[in-house]
Design a protein around this motif. Structure first.
Motif, PDB file in Angstrom:
ATOM      1  N   VAL A 253       0.841  -1.203   0.000  1.00  0.00           N
ATOM      2  CA  VAL A 253       0.000   0.000   0.000  1.00  0.00           C
ATOM      3  C   VAL A 253       0.876   1.254   0.000  1.00  0.00           C
ATOM      4  CG1 VAL A 253      -1.662   1.352   1.330  1.00  0.00           C
ATOM      5  CG2 VAL A 253      -1.988  -1.117   1.070  1.00  0.00           C
ATOM      6  N   GLY A 254       1.915   1.248   0.833  1.00  0.00           N
ATOM      7  CA  GLY A 254       2.825   2.381   0.853  1.00  0.00           C
ATOM      8  C   GLY A 254       3.509   2.590  -0.488  1.00  0.00           C
ATOM      9  N   SER A 255       3.864   1.478  -1.147  1.00  0.00           N
ATOM     10  CA  SER A 255       4.493   1.558  -2.464  1.00  0.00           C
ATOM     11  C   SER A 255       3.550   2.174  -3.484  1.00  0.00           C
ATOM     12  CB  SER A 255       4.909   0.153  -2.911  1.00  0.00           C
ATOM     13  OG  SER A 255       5.337   0.144  -4.254  1.00  0.00           O
ATOM     14  N   GLU A 256       2.289   1.768  -3.443  1.00  0.00           N
ATOM     15  CA  GLU A 256       1.294   2.308  -4.368  1.00  0.00           C
ATOM     16  C   GLU A 256       1.105   3.806  -4.149  1.00  0.00           C
ATOM     17  OE1 GLU A 256      -1.994  -0.135  -3.384  1.00  0.00           O
ATOM     18  OE2 GLU A 256      -1.122  -1.953  -4.251  1.00  0.00           O
ATOM     19  N   ASN A 257       1.002   4.205  -2.881  1.00  0.00           N
ATOM     20  CA  ASN A 257       0.809   5.616  -2.562  1.00  0.00           C
ATOM     21  C   ASN A 257       2.013   6.452  -3.003  1.00  0.00           C
ATOM     22  OD1 ASN A 257      -1.675   5.031  -1.430  1.00  0.00           O
ATOM     23  ND2 ASN A 257      -0.893   4.933   0.665  1.00  0.00           N
TER      24      ASN A 257
ATOM     25  N   GLY B  22       4.869  -6.229  -0.633  1.00  0.00           N
ATOM     26  CA  GLY B  22       6.197  -5.636  -0.615  1.00  0.00           C
ATOM     27  C   GLY B  22       6.241  -4.329  -1.388  1.00  0.00           C
ATOM     28  N   PRO B  23       7.382  -3.626  -1.286  1.00  0.00           N
ATOM     29  CA  PRO B  23       7.490  -2.279  -1.856  1.00  0.00           C
ATOM     30  C   PRO B  23       8.124  -2.186  -3.232  1.00  0.00           C
ATOM     31  CG  PRO B  23       9.320  -2.647  -0.398  1.00  0.00           C
ATOM     32  CD  PRO B  23       8.519  -3.943  -0.408  1.00  0.00           C
ATOM     33  N   SER B  24       8.560  -3.309  -3.819  1.00  0.00           N
ATOM     34  CA  SER B  24       9.463  -3.230  -4.972  1.00  0.00           C
ATOM     35  C   SER B  24       8.783  -2.897  -6.296  1.00  0.00           C
ATOM     36  CB  SER B  24      10.238  -4.548  -5.121  1.00  0.00           C
ATOM     37  OG  SER B  24       9.365  -5.612  -5.440  1.00  0.00           O
ATOM     38  N   ALA B  25       7.451  -2.842  -6.338  1.00  0.00           N
ATOM     39  CA  ALA B  25       6.762  -2.526  -7.599  1.00  0.00           C
ATOM     40  C   ALA B  25       6.573  -1.032  -7.802  1.00  0.00           C
ATOM     41  CB  ALA B  25       5.408  -3.226  -7.642  1.00  0.00           C
ATOM     42  N   GLY B  26       7.024  -0.220  -6.849  1.00  0.00           N
ATOM     43  CA  GLY B  26       6.731   1.211  -6.888  1.00  0.00           C
ATOM     44  C   GLY B  26       7.140   1.900  -8.179  1.00  0.00           C
ATOM     45  N   LEU B  27       8.361   1.640  -8.660  1.00  0.00           N
ATOM     46  CA  LEU B  27       8.833   2.308  -9.877  1.00  0.00           C
ATOM     47  C   LEU B  27       7.928   1.997 -11.062  1.00  0.00           C
ATOM     48  CD1 LEU B  27      10.851   3.876 -11.620  1.00  0.00           C
ATOM     49  CD2 LEU B  27      12.200   1.756 -11.805  1.00  0.00           C
TER      50      LEU B  27
ATOM     51  N   ALA C 261      10.654  -4.193 -18.630  1.00  0.00           N
ATOM     52  CA  ALA C 261      10.387  -4.678 -17.267  1.00  0.00           C
ATOM     53  C   ALA C 261      11.278  -3.913 -16.299  1.00  0.00           C
ATOM     54  CB  ALA C 261      10.641  -6.179 -17.162  1.00  0.00           C
ATOM     55  N   GLY C 262      11.005  -4.076 -15.024  1.00  0.00           N
ATOM     56  CA  GLY C 262      11.840  -3.401 -14.044  1.00  0.00           C
ATOM     57  C   GLY C 262      11.375  -3.628 -12.629  1.00  0.00           C
ATOM     58  N   THR C 263      12.049  -2.970 -11.704  1.00  0.00           N
ATOM     59  CA  THR C 263      11.726  -3.099 -10.296  1.00  0.00           C
ATOM     60  C   THR C 263      12.334  -1.909  -9.560  1.00  0.00           C
ATOM     61  OG1 THR C 263      11.810  -4.622  -8.397  1.00  0.00           O
ATOM     62  CG2 THR C 263      13.811  -4.419  -9.709  1.00  0.00           C
ATOM     63  N   GLY C 264      11.976  -1.743  -8.303  1.00  0.00           N
ATOM     64  CA  GLY C 264      12.566  -0.689  -7.500  1.00  0.00           C
ATOM     65  C   GLY C 264      11.568  -0.039  -6.573  1.00  0.00           C
ATOM     66  N   GLU C 265      11.980   0.153  -5.320  1.00  0.00           N
ATOM     67  CA  GLU C 265      11.178   0.973  -4.415  1.00  0.00           C
ATOM     68  C   GLU C 265      11.186   2.413  -4.917  1.00  0.00           C
ATOM     69  OE1 GLU C 265      11.635   0.767  -0.191  1.00  0.00           O
ATOM     70  OE2 GLU C 265      12.667  -1.167  -0.273  1.00  0.00           O
ATOM     71  N   ILE C 266      10.171   3.177  -4.528  1.00  0.00           N
ATOM     72  CA  ILE C 266      10.149   4.589  -4.892  1.00  0.00           C
ATOM     73  C   ILE C 266       9.518   5.366  -3.749  1.00  0.00           C
ATOM     74  CG2 ILE C 266       7.870   4.675  -5.987  1.00  0.00           C
ATOM     75  CD1 ILE C 266       9.226   6.314  -8.260  1.00  0.00           C
TER      76      ILE C 266
ATOM     77  N   GLY D 148       7.899   9.306  -2.437  1.00  0.00           N
ATOM     78  CA  GLY D 148       7.005  10.296  -3.014  1.00  0.00           C
ATOM     79  C   GLY D 148       7.706  11.367  -3.815  1.00  0.00           C
ATOM     80  N   GLU D 149       9.028  11.499  -3.640  1.00  0.00           N
ATOM     81  CA  GLU D 149       9.808  12.479  -4.395  1.00  0.00           C
ATOM     82  C   GLU D 149      10.367  11.893  -5.677  1.00  0.00           C
ATOM     83  OE1 GLU D 149       9.890  15.602  -3.421  1.00  0.00           O
ATOM     84  OE2 GLU D 149       8.694  15.075  -1.659  1.00  0.00           O
ATOM     85  N   GLY D 150      10.158  10.586  -5.898  1.00  0.00           N
ATOM     86  CA  GLY D 150      10.636   9.952  -7.124  1.00  0.00           C
ATOM     87  C   GLY D 150      11.996   9.304  -7.030  1.00  0.00           C
ATOM     88  N   GLU D 151      12.572   9.225  -5.818  1.00  0.00           N
ATOM     89  CA  GLU D 151      13.857   8.550  -5.643  1.00  0.00           C
ATOM     90  C   GLU D 151      13.644   7.034  -5.670  1.00  0.00           C
ATOM     91  OE1 GLU D 151      16.945   9.876  -5.348  1.00  0.00           O
ATOM     92  OE2 GLU D 151      16.107  11.894  -5.665  1.00  0.00           O
ATOM     93  N   VAL D 152      14.469   6.343  -6.437  1.00  0.00           N
ATOM     94  CA  VAL D 152      14.355   4.885  -6.594  1.00  0.00           C
ATOM     95  C   VAL D 152      15.363   4.198  -5.697  1.00  0.00           C
ATOM     96  CG1 VAL D 152      14.535   2.945  -8.202  1.00  0.00           C
ATOM     97  CG2 VAL D 152      13.493   5.096  -8.950  1.00  0.00           C
ATOM     98  N   GLY D 153      14.900   3.241  -4.888  1.00  0.00           N
ATOM     99  CA  GLY D 153      15.760   2.538  -3.954  1.00  0.00           C
ATOM    100  C   GLY D 153      15.959   1.082  -4.326  1.00  0.00           C
ATOM    101  N   PRO D 154      16.976   0.424  -3.751  1.00  0.00           N
ATOM    102  CA  PRO D 154      17.287  -0.971  -4.073  1.00  0.00           C
ATOM    103  C   PRO D 154      16.254  -1.934  -3.502  1.00  0.00           C
ATOM    104  CG  PRO D 154      18.662  -0.229  -2.264  1.00  0.00           C
ATOM    105  CD  PRO D 154      17.891   0.975  -2.729  1.00  0.00           C
ATOM    106  N   ILE D 155      16.254  -3.131  -4.062  1.00  0.00           N
ATOM    107  CA  ILE D 155      15.317  -4.182  -3.649  1.00  0.00           C
ATOM    108  C   ILE D 155      16.072  -5.504  -3.539  1.00  0.00           C
ATOM    109  CG2 ILE D 155      13.243  -3.084  -4.537  1.00  0.00           C
ATOM    110  CD1 ILE D 155      15.094  -5.751  -6.540  1.00  0.00           C
TER     111      ILE D 155
END
Length: 392
Positions: free
Chosen positions: A145-149, A285-290, A312-317, A319-326
Protein backbone atom coordinates in the motif's frame (compact mmCIF):
# COMPACT_ATOMS: atom_id res chain seq x y z
CA UNK A 1 22.81 -64.55 10.36
CA UNK A 2 26.31 -63.65 9.27
CA UNK A 3 27.92 -60.34 10.23
CA UNK A 4 28.04 -59.32 6.55
CA UNK A 5 24.32 -59.87 6.09
CA UNK A 6 23.58 -58.03 9.34
CA UNK A 7 25.68 -55.08 8.20
CA UNK A 8 23.94 -54.99 4.83
CA UNK A 9 20.53 -55.20 6.51
CA UNK A 10 21.35 -52.33 8.86
CA UNK A 11 22.66 -50.28 5.95
CA UNK A 12 19.53 -51.01 3.90
CA UNK A 13 17.18 -50.05 6.76
CA UNK A 14 19.18 -46.89 7.42
CA UNK A 15 19.05 -45.95 3.75
CA UNK A 16 15.32 -46.68 3.59
CA UNK A 17 14.69 -44.51 6.64
CA UNK A 18 16.82 -41.72 5.12
CA UNK A 19 14.84 -41.87 1.87
CA UNK A 20 11.53 -41.79 3.75
CA UNK A 21 12.76 -38.91 5.88
CA UNK A 22 13.85 -36.93 2.82
CA UNK A 23 10.25 -36.97 1.56
CA UNK A 24 8.58 -36.32 4.91
CA UNK A 25 10.84 -34.27 7.19
CA UNK A 26 10.59 -30.49 6.81
CA UNK A 27 13.81 -28.47 6.74
CA UNK A 28 14.30 -24.81 7.85
CA UNK A 29 15.10 -23.69 4.31
CA UNK A 30 13.34 -21.66 1.61
CA UNK A 31 13.98 -21.40 -2.10
CA UNK A 32 13.74 -18.18 -4.05
CA UNK A 33 13.34 -18.00 -7.80
CA UNK A 34 11.72 -16.05 -10.64
CA UNK A 35 8.12 -15.17 -9.81
CA UNK A 36 5.10 -14.03 -11.82
CA UNK A 37 5.28 -10.82 -13.85
CA UNK A 38 2.41 -8.36 -14.25
CA UNK A 39 2.02 -5.84 -17.07
CA UNK A 40 1.15 -2.62 -15.26
CA UNK A 41 -0.38 -1.33 -18.51
CA UNK A 42 -2.56 -4.44 -18.76
CA UNK A 43 -5.63 -5.81 -17.02
CA UNK A 44 -6.40 -8.36 -14.31
CA UNK A 45 -9.52 -10.30 -13.36
CA UNK A 46 -10.97 -9.09 -10.05
CA UNK A 47 -14.08 -10.20 -8.13
CA UNK A 48 -17.05 -8.27 -9.46
CA UNK A 49 -18.00 -7.04 -5.99
CA UNK A 50 -14.61 -5.36 -5.51
CA UNK A 51 -14.95 -2.98 -8.47
CA UNK A 52 -16.71 -0.19 -6.60
CA UNK A 53 -14.21 1.75 -4.54
CA UNK A 54 -15.58 4.96 -3.02
CA UNK A 55 -12.12 6.42 -2.84
CA UNK A 56 -10.76 5.07 -6.08
CA UNK A 57 -7.34 5.04 -4.47
CA UNK A 58 -4.36 2.81 -4.09
CA UNK A 59 -5.06 2.39 -0.40
CA UNK A 60 -7.49 -0.48 -1.08
CA UNK A 61 -5.80 -3.19 -3.10
CA UNK A 62 -8.35 -5.41 -4.77
CA UNK A 63 -8.04 -9.16 -5.04
CA UNK A 64 -7.26 -10.44 -8.50
CA UNK A 65 -6.50 -13.62 -10.40
CA UNK A 66 -10.18 -14.54 -10.60
CA UNK A 67 -11.55 -17.58 -12.32
CA UNK A 68 -11.38 -19.80 -9.24
CA UNK A 69 -14.62 -20.89 -7.64
CA UNK A 70 -18.07 -19.55 -8.42
CA UNK A 71 -17.39 -15.85 -7.88
CA UNK A 72 -18.00 -13.69 -10.95
CA UNK A 73 -15.04 -11.66 -12.11
CA UNK A 74 -14.50 -8.65 -14.33
CA UNK A 75 -11.40 -7.37 -16.12
CA UNK A 76 -9.99 -4.15 -14.68
CA UNK A 77 -6.79 -2.23 -15.45
CA UNK A 78 -4.00 -3.12 -13.03
CA UNK A 79 -3.33 0.63 -12.80
CA UNK A 80 -6.77 2.21 -12.94
CA UNK A 81 -7.15 5.98 -13.38
CA UNK A 82 -10.21 7.75 -12.00
CA UNK A 83 -11.18 11.41 -12.17
CA UNK A 84 -9.37 11.92 -15.51
CA UNK A 85 -9.44 10.36 -18.97
CA UNK A 86 -6.39 8.08 -19.33
CA UNK A 87 -4.33 8.26 -22.49
CA UNK A 88 -4.08 5.13 -24.65
CA UNK A 89 -0.93 3.05 -24.16
CA UNK A 90 1.06 0.48 -26.10
CA UNK A 91 3.86 -1.89 -25.24
CA UNK A 92 4.46 -3.59 -21.90
CA UNK A 93 5.68 -2.31 -18.51
CA UNK A 94 6.21 -5.45 -16.45
CA UNK A 95 6.56 -5.41 -12.68
CA UNK A 96 8.48 -8.46 -11.52
CA UNK A 97 8.31 -10.62 -8.41
CA UNK A 98 10.27 -13.30 -6.59
CA UNK A 99 8.65 -16.67 -5.89
CA UNK A 100 9.44 -18.01 -2.41
CA UNK A 101 8.99 -21.73 -1.78
CA UNK A 102 8.41 -22.58 1.89
CA UNK A 103 7.76 -25.68 4.03
CA UNK A 104 10.32 -27.65 2.05
CA UNK A 105 11.09 -31.29 2.58
CA UNK A 106 14.72 -32.32 2.24
CA UNK A 107 14.06 -33.79 -1.21
CA UNK A 108 12.36 -30.55 -2.30
CA UNK A 109 15.28 -28.45 -1.09
CA UNK A 110 17.77 -30.70 -2.90
CA UNK A 111 15.80 -30.55 -6.15
CA UNK A 112 15.52 -26.75 -5.99
CA UNK A 113 19.20 -26.41 -5.04
CA UNK A 114 20.12 -28.22 -8.26
CA UNK A 115 18.00 -25.76 -10.29
CA UNK A 116 20.28 -22.88 -11.46
CA UNK A 117 17.34 -20.46 -11.37
CA UNK A 118 16.70 -21.08 -7.67
CA UNK A 119 18.54 -19.97 -4.54
CA UNK A 120 18.15 -22.05 -1.36
CA UNK A 121 18.84 -20.19 1.89
CA UNK A 122 18.00 -20.57 5.60
CA UNK A 123 14.45 -19.47 6.30
CA UNK A 124 15.59 -16.90 8.86
CA UNK A 125 17.32 -14.94 6.08
CA UNK A 126 13.95 -14.28 4.45
CA UNK A 127 11.43 -14.39 7.29
CA UNK A 128 12.27 -12.87 10.70
CA UNK A 129 12.24 -15.68 13.27
CA UNK A 130 10.35 -13.53 15.80
CA UNK A 131 7.39 -12.94 13.46
CA UNK A 132 4.54 -15.21 12.48
CA UNK A 133 3.55 -15.78 8.86
CA UNK A 134 0.45 -13.66 9.45
CA UNK A 135 2.58 -10.77 10.71
CA UNK A 136 4.90 -11.07 7.70
CA UNK A 137 1.93 -11.09 5.30
CA UNK A 138 0.41 -8.06 7.03
CA UNK A 139 3.68 -6.16 6.84
CA UNK A 140 4.07 -6.99 3.14
CA UNK A 141 0.52 -5.80 2.49
CA UNK A 142 1.25 -2.52 4.28
CA UNK A 143 4.48 -2.10 2.30
CA UNK A 144 2.53 -2.70 -0.91
CA UNK A 145 0.00 0.00 0.00
CA UNK A 146 2.83 2.38 0.85
CA UNK A 147 4.49 1.56 -2.46
CA UNK A 148 1.29 2.31 -4.37
CA UNK A 149 0.81 5.62 -2.56
CA UNK A 150 4.43 6.68 -3.11
CA UNK A 151 4.25 5.69 -6.77
CA UNK A 152 1.17 7.81 -7.29
CA UNK A 153 2.70 10.80 -5.47
CA UNK A 154 5.95 10.52 -7.47
CA UNK A 155 4.08 10.26 -10.76
CA UNK A 156 1.82 13.21 -9.96
CA UNK A 157 4.85 15.31 -9.00
CA UNK A 158 6.64 14.30 -12.21
CA UNK A 159 3.58 15.54 -14.12
CA UNK A 160 3.55 18.81 -12.12
CA UNK A 161 -0.01 18.33 -10.88
CA UNK A 162 -1.04 20.54 -7.91
CA UNK A 163 -1.28 18.26 -4.86
CA UNK A 164 -3.16 18.03 -1.56
CA UNK A 165 -2.39 15.62 1.36
CA UNK A 166 -5.12 12.98 1.44
CA UNK A 167 -5.97 10.18 3.87
CA UNK A 168 -5.28 6.86 2.12
CA UNK A 169 -6.05 4.51 5.02
CA UNK A 170 -7.11 4.41 8.66
CA UNK A 171 -5.37 2.31 11.33
CA UNK A 172 -8.06 0.32 13.11
CA UNK A 173 -8.27 1.45 16.74
CA UNK A 174 -5.91 4.36 16.06
CA UNK A 175 -6.37 7.98 17.03
CA UNK A 176 -8.24 8.95 13.86
CA UNK A 177 -10.46 5.85 13.70
CA UNK A 178 -14.07 7.01 13.57
CA UNK A 179 -13.08 10.65 13.03
CA UNK A 180 -11.28 10.74 9.69
CA UNK A 181 -12.09 8.66 6.61
CA UNK A 182 -10.28 7.53 3.48
CA UNK A 183 -10.44 10.32 0.94
CA UNK A 184 -10.41 13.18 3.46
CA UNK A 185 -8.18 16.04 2.27
CA UNK A 186 -6.15 17.58 5.09
CA UNK A 187 -6.21 21.40 5.00
CA UNK A 188 -4.79 22.56 8.34
CA UNK A 189 -3.63 21.16 11.69
CA UNK A 190 -3.87 23.48 14.69
CA UNK A 191 -4.55 26.27 12.22
CA UNK A 192 -1.34 25.66 10.25
CA UNK A 193 -1.68 24.96 6.53
CA UNK A 194 -0.40 21.50 5.60
CA UNK A 195 1.21 21.67 2.16
CA UNK A 196 1.80 17.95 1.60
CA UNK A 197 2.09 14.56 3.28
CA UNK A 198 5.73 15.19 4.25
CA UNK A 199 4.70 18.35 6.12
CA UNK A 200 1.96 16.41 7.92
CA UNK A 201 4.34 13.63 8.98
CA UNK A 202 6.91 16.18 10.16
CA UNK A 203 4.34 18.06 12.23
CA UNK A 204 2.80 15.00 13.88
CA UNK A 205 6.21 13.37 14.52
CA UNK A 206 7.07 16.20 16.91
CA UNK A 207 4.04 15.43 19.11
CA UNK A 208 3.66 13.08 22.08
CA UNK A 209 0.96 10.56 23.03
CA UNK A 210 -2.05 12.35 24.47
CA UNK A 211 -1.48 15.58 22.54
CA UNK A 212 -4.64 16.86 20.85
CA UNK A 213 -4.64 18.15 17.27
CA UNK A 214 -7.36 20.25 15.65
CA UNK A 215 -7.62 18.84 12.14
CA UNK A 216 -9.48 20.76 9.45
CA UNK A 217 -10.24 18.78 6.30
CA UNK A 218 -12.49 18.47 3.26
CA UNK A 219 -14.54 15.31 2.73
CA UNK A 220 -15.80 14.41 -0.74
CA UNK A 221 -19.61 14.36 -0.64
CA UNK A 222 -21.28 11.03 -1.33
CA UNK A 223 -24.34 10.37 -3.46
CA UNK A 224 -26.42 10.51 -0.27
CA UNK A 225 -25.17 14.00 0.58
CA UNK A 226 -27.25 17.15 0.32
CA UNK A 227 -25.81 18.09 -3.06
CA UNK A 228 -26.04 14.58 -4.49
CA UNK A 229 -22.44 14.73 -5.67
CA UNK A 230 -20.30 11.64 -5.78
CA UNK A 231 -16.61 11.34 -4.91
CA UNK A 232 -14.45 13.20 -7.37
CA UNK A 233 -17.42 15.15 -8.71
CA UNK A 234 -16.37 18.38 -7.03
CA UNK A 235 -18.83 18.25 -4.13
CA UNK A 236 -17.12 18.51 -0.73
CA UNK A 237 -17.89 19.51 2.83
CA UNK A 238 -15.43 21.18 5.17
CA UNK A 239 -15.16 19.57 8.61
CA UNK A 240 -13.01 19.81 11.74
CA UNK A 241 -12.19 17.18 14.36
CA UNK A 242 -10.05 17.16 17.51
CA UNK A 243 -7.86 14.05 17.49
CA UNK A 244 -6.00 12.78 20.57
CA UNK A 245 -2.74 11.09 19.53
CA UNK A 246 -2.07 7.53 20.66
CA UNK A 247 1.30 5.93 21.53
CA UNK A 248 3.13 3.62 19.18
CA UNK A 249 3.29 -0.14 19.57
CA UNK A 250 6.81 -1.67 19.60
CA UNK A 251 5.40 -4.93 18.22
CA UNK A 252 4.29 -2.97 15.16
CA UNK A 253 7.65 -1.21 14.84
CA UNK A 254 6.44 2.16 16.19
CA UNK A 255 7.76 4.13 19.17
CA UNK A 256 5.70 4.13 22.41
CA UNK A 257 6.86 7.64 23.37
CA UNK A 258 5.79 9.19 20.06
CA UNK A 259 2.29 10.33 19.21
CA UNK A 260 0.54 8.78 16.21
CA UNK A 261 -2.41 10.04 14.21
CA UNK A 262 -3.22 6.55 12.96
CA UNK A 263 -3.61 7.33 9.26
CA UNK A 264 -1.80 6.52 6.05
CA UNK A 265 -1.54 9.68 4.00
CA UNK A 266 -0.47 10.44 0.46
CA UNK A 267 -0.52 13.41 -1.88
CA UNK A 268 -3.24 13.43 -4.52
CA UNK A 269 -3.99 15.92 -7.29
CA UNK A 270 -6.28 18.75 -6.28
CA UNK A 271 -8.29 18.22 -9.48
CA UNK A 272 -9.60 14.84 -8.29
CA UNK A 273 -7.38 12.59 -10.41
CA UNK A 274 -6.76 9.35 -8.55
CA UNK A 275 -5.30 5.87 -8.96
CA UNK A 276 -6.42 2.43 -7.89
CA UNK A 277 -4.12 -0.60 -8.07
CA UNK A 278 -5.89 -3.89 -8.80
CA UNK A 279 -3.71 -6.84 -7.84
CA UNK A 280 -4.03 -10.07 -5.91
CA UNK A 281 -3.60 -9.71 -2.15
CA UNK A 282 -0.77 -12.26 -2.30
CA UNK A 283 1.42 -9.74 -4.14
CA UNK A 284 3.12 -7.66 -1.46
CA UNK A 285 6.20 -5.64 -0.61
CA UNK A 286 7.49 -2.28 -1.86
CA UNK A 287 9.46 -3.23 -4.97
CA UNK A 288 6.76 -2.53 -7.60
CA UNK A 289 6.73 1.21 -6.89
CA UNK A 290 8.83 2.31 -9.88
CA UNK A 291 6.77 0.35 -12.40
CA UNK A 292 3.48 1.59 -10.92
CA UNK A 293 4.77 5.17 -11.20
CA UNK A 294 5.79 4.69 -14.84
CA UNK A 295 2.38 3.24 -15.70
CA UNK A 296 0.66 6.23 -14.09
CA UNK A 297 2.88 8.67 -15.99
CA UNK A 298 2.19 6.82 -19.25
CA UNK A 299 -1.58 6.88 -18.73
CA UNK A 300 -1.71 10.55 -17.75
CA UNK A 301 0.57 11.98 -20.43
CA UNK A 302 0.31 12.07 -24.24
CA UNK A 303 2.30 9.65 -26.35
CA UNK A 304 3.64 6.17 -25.72
CA UNK A 305 6.21 5.93 -22.94
CA UNK A 306 7.38 2.48 -24.08
CA UNK A 307 7.30 3.19 -27.86
CA UNK A 308 5.62 -0.21 -28.12
CA UNK A 309 8.54 -2.07 -26.54
CA UNK A 310 8.48 -4.79 -23.85
CA UNK A 311 10.09 -3.23 -20.77
CA UNK A 312 10.39 -4.68 -17.27
CA UNK A 313 11.84 -3.40 -14.04
CA UNK A 314 11.73 -3.10 -10.30
CA UNK A 315 12.57 -0.69 -7.50
CA UNK A 316 11.18 0.97 -4.41
CA UNK A 317 10.15 4.59 -4.89
CA UNK A 318 9.39 7.43 -2.52
CA UNK A 319 7.01 10.30 -3.01
CA UNK A 320 9.81 12.48 -4.39
CA UNK A 321 10.64 9.95 -7.12
CA UNK A 322 13.86 8.55 -5.64
CA UNK A 323 14.35 4.89 -6.59
CA UNK A 324 15.76 2.54 -3.95
CA UNK A 325 17.29 -0.97 -4.07
CA UNK A 326 15.32 -4.18 -3.65
CA UNK A 327 15.98 -7.86 -2.97
CA UNK A 328 16.00 -10.71 -5.45
CA UNK A 329 17.16 -8.62 -8.43
CA UNK A 330 18.73 -11.56 -10.28
CA UNK A 331 15.56 -13.63 -10.03
CA UNK A 332 13.49 -10.71 -11.29
CA UNK A 333 15.74 -10.20 -14.31
CA UNK A 334 15.39 -13.88 -15.20
CA UNK A 335 11.60 -13.64 -14.85
CA UNK A 336 11.54 -10.60 -17.15
CA UNK A 337 13.83 -12.27 -19.70
CA UNK A 338 11.70 -15.41 -19.75
CA UNK A 339 8.60 -13.25 -20.34
CA UNK A 340 10.16 -11.58 -23.37
CA UNK A 341 11.38 -8.23 -22.02
CA UNK A 342 14.23 -6.61 -23.96
CA UNK A 343 15.21 -4.07 -21.29
CA UNK A 344 15.13 -4.11 -17.50
CA UNK A 345 15.14 -1.00 -15.29
CA UNK A 346 17.61 -1.66 -12.44
CA UNK A 347 17.87 0.53 -9.31
CA UNK A 348 21.36 2.07 -9.35
CA UNK A 349 22.32 0.42 -6.05
CA UNK A 350 21.41 -3.02 -7.46
CA UNK A 351 23.59 -2.76 -10.58
CA UNK A 352 26.59 -4.66 -9.19
CA UNK A 353 24.43 -7.63 -8.21
CA UNK A 354 22.41 -7.43 -11.43
CA UNK A 355 25.58 -7.81 -13.49
CA UNK A 356 26.37 -11.18 -11.89
CA UNK A 357 25.74 -13.63 -14.76
CA UNK A 358 22.65 -11.94 -16.28
CA UNK A 359 20.77 -13.70 -19.11
CA UNK A 360 21.67 -12.69 -22.65
CA UNK A 361 19.42 -10.51 -24.76
CA UNK A 362 18.18 -8.07 -22.10
CA UNK A 363 19.63 -4.60 -21.49
CA UNK A 364 20.14 -3.65 -17.83
CA UNK A 365 19.25 0.05 -17.62
CA UNK A 366 20.48 1.95 -14.57
CA UNK A 367 17.99 4.32 -12.88
CA UNK A 368 18.19 6.38 -9.71
CA UNK A 369 14.99 8.40 -10.01
CA UNK A 370 11.64 8.34 -11.79
CA UNK A 371 12.97 11.07 -14.08
CA UNK A 372 15.91 8.79 -14.96
CA UNK A 373 13.49 5.99 -15.84
CA UNK A 374 11.34 8.23 -18.05
CA UNK A 375 14.47 9.55 -19.81
CA UNK A 376 15.72 5.98 -20.30
CA UNK A 377 12.46 4.88 -21.90
CA UNK A 378 12.58 7.93 -24.16
CA UNK A 379 16.11 6.96 -25.20
CA UNK A 380 15.11 3.35 -25.88
CA UNK A 381 12.11 4.49 -27.91
CA UNK A 382 14.16 6.87 -30.04
CA UNK A 383 17.01 4.44 -30.66
CA UNK A 384 19.50 6.18 -28.37
CA UNK A 385 21.66 4.37 -25.82
CA UNK A 386 20.37 4.79 -22.25
CA UNK A 387 22.63 4.71 -19.22
CA UNK A 388 23.18 1.06 -18.32
CA UNK A 389 24.74 -0.86 -15.46
CA UNK A 390 27.81 -1.43 -17.66
CA UNK A 391 28.23 2.14 -18.94
CA UNK A 392 27.95 3.68 -15.44
Amino acid sequence: MSRRISTLLVAFVTLALAVVASFTVRVPLVAMGPGPVFDTLGTVEVPEGSVDDPMGGAGGTASGGGGEGDEDTVARPIVEITGAEPDSTEGVLDMTTVAVHQNLRFADALTLWLDPKQTVVPRDQVFPPDRTQEQVDEQNAQLMVGSENSAAAAAFRHLDLPMVPTVRGIVEGGAADGLLEEGDRILTIDGKKIADSNALVEYVSAKRPGDELDVEFERPATSSGDDGAGPGSGGTEKLEETVKLTPGDPEEGTEPDQGYLGVMVGDLPANGTNVKINLDDSVGGPSAGLMFALAIVDKLSPGELTAGKHIAGTGEIDGEGEVGPIGGIRHKIVAAHDDGATAFLVPADNCAEAMTDPPEGIDLVKVGTLDDAVDALDALGSGREPQTCTTG
